[in-house]
Design a protein around this motif. Sequence first.
Motif, PDB file in Angstrom:
ATOM      1  N   PRO A   1       0.856  -0.987   0.070  1.00  0.00           N
ATOM      2  CA  PRO A   1       0.031   0.176  -0.108  1.00  0.00           C
ATOM      3  C   PRO A   1       0.821   1.403  -0.189  1.00  0.00           C
ATOM      4  CG  PRO A   1      -0.578  -1.442   1.808  1.00  0.00           C
ATOM      5  CD  PRO A   1       0.815  -1.812   1.447  1.00  0.00           C
TER       6      PRO A   1
ATOM      7  N   LEU B   1      -6.943  -7.782  -3.231  1.00  0.00           N
ATOM      8  CA  LEU B   1      -7.974  -6.554  -2.813  1.00  0.00           C
ATOM      9  C   LEU B   1      -9.078  -7.230  -1.823  1.00  0.00           C
ATOM     10  CD1 LEU B   1      -8.721  -5.291  -6.348  1.00  0.00           C
ATOM     11  CD2 LEU B   1      -7.494  -4.238  -4.532  1.00  0.00           C
TER      12      LEU B   1
ATOM     13  N   THR C   1      -6.952  -7.137   1.607  1.00  0.00           N
ATOM     14  CA  THR C   1      -7.002  -5.936   2.025  1.00  0.00           C
ATOM     15  C   THR C   1      -8.079  -5.194   2.708  1.00  0.00           C
ATOM     16  OG1 THR C   1      -5.110  -5.551   0.424  1.00  0.00           O
ATOM     17  CG2 THR C   1      -6.090  -3.490   1.273  1.00  0.00           C
ATOM     18  N   GLN C   2      -8.990  -5.460   1.998  1.00  0.00           N
ATOM     19  CA  GLN C   2     -10.456  -4.826   2.690  1.00  0.00           C
ATOM     20  C   GLN C   2     -10.564  -5.906   4.066  1.00  0.00           C
ATOM     21  OE1 GLN C   2     -13.861  -5.971   0.311  1.00  0.00           O
ATOM     22  NE2 GLN C   2     -15.050  -4.417   1.165  1.00  0.00           N
TER      23      GLN C   2
ATOM     24  N   VAL D   1     -10.587  -1.205   3.683  1.00  0.00           N
ATOM     25  CA  VAL D   1     -10.519  -0.572   2.532  1.00  0.00           C
ATOM     26  C   VAL D   1     -11.565  -1.174   1.371  1.00  0.00           C
ATOM     27  CG1 VAL D   1      -9.039   0.348   0.743  1.00  0.00           C
ATOM     28  CG2 VAL D   1      -8.266   0.101   2.927  1.00  0.00           C
TER      29      VAL D   1
ATOM     30  N   THR E   1     -11.941   1.791  -3.951  1.00  0.00           N
ATOM     31  CA  THR E   1     -11.281   3.195  -3.661  1.00  0.00           C
ATOM     32  C   THR E   1      -9.748   2.731  -3.938  1.00  0.00           C
ATOM     33  OG1 THR E   1     -10.962   2.587  -1.309  1.00  0.00           O
ATOM     34  CG2 THR E   1     -12.954   3.870  -1.948  1.00  0.00           C
ATOM     35  N   VAL E   2      -9.347   1.813  -4.223  1.00  0.00           N
ATOM     36  CA  VAL E   2      -7.953   1.167  -4.351  1.00  0.00           C
ATOM     37  C   VAL E   2      -7.551   1.442  -5.799  1.00  0.00           C
ATOM     38  CG1 VAL E   2      -6.425  -0.750  -4.191  1.00  0.00           C
ATOM     39  CG2 VAL E   2      -8.084  -0.444  -2.467  1.00  0.00           C
TER      40      VAL E   2
ATOM     41  N   ILE F   1      -3.793   3.773  -1.721  1.00  0.00           N
ATOM     42  CA  ILE F   1      -5.045   3.633  -0.745  1.00  0.00           C
ATOM     43  C   ILE F   1      -4.999   4.858   0.208  1.00  0.00           C
ATOM     44  CG2 ILE F   1      -5.139   1.159  -0.772  1.00  0.00           C
ATOM     45  CD1 ILE F   1      -3.883   0.993   1.703  1.00  0.00           C
ATOM     46  N   ASP F   2      -6.443   5.007   0.633  1.00  0.00           N
ATOM     47  CA  ASP F   2      -6.503   6.350   1.549  1.00  0.00           C
ATOM     48  C   ASP F   2      -6.188   5.983   2.943  1.00  0.00           C
ATOM     49  OD1 ASP F   2      -7.515   8.360   2.782  1.00  0.00           O
ATOM     50  OD2 ASP F   2      -9.762   8.122   2.273  1.00  0.00           O
TER      51      ASP F   2
END
Length: 215
Positions: free
Chosen positions: A31, A76, A79-80, A85, A89-90, A114-115
């Motif tokens: 990230p 993904l 990561t969520q 996340v 939004t990635v 990522i945010d």
Amino acid sequence: MFLDKLRNQLNVNKSLFIGEDTALRYAILIPIVLVDDEWHVLFEVRSLTMRKQPGDISFPGGRIDSTDASPMAAALRETQEELGVDPNTVTIVGELSPYIASSSFVVYPFVATIDYNQIIHLYNKEEVEEVFTIPINWLLNHEPYMHLISVDSVPPPDFPYEKIMNGAQYQWRSRSMEEWFFDYEERTIWGLTARILKHFIEIMKLDNPKGKVFE
């Protein structure tokens, strides 16, 4: 006719390496986040209650499930689950070369932005003890260090020695494996995470050989 058919078969659905279809396959995300207008790499500290590798520093990721459409989809999803996340939004920046530890273990790394503000409030406390970041400029200007460890081949008791030359006296080869370490403030990154991080930094240095400010 036979050779034409064989040629076609050899060039269709080619696996990355022999054994990929039966190997333990993992996907991870590296990230990239903005912190005070500077790009950082984000890391997880695994929960101290985890059964495997509690307290280790890692990237988000995990084993690829049969329901995952691709290694990227697995990265993904994991990561969520770990950082909270939303995959929508990635932004995937690119994919690194897979890390093939052996014919039975492979890791597919992806790089994405990522945010950070979303992560620090939503990460899964059951799996992640905490998150922290390291500036990319720091990584570009600080070299890791390496130690060698010996890896020996130890056949199980039921190994069929009678089928190989020299039997139980067969001279198995040992090999040395590099273990890399990054020390940042009070933290140490090592193992698989350090190996993939080192490769990622080396790629960035191809266009940034003197460790100039990464913008």
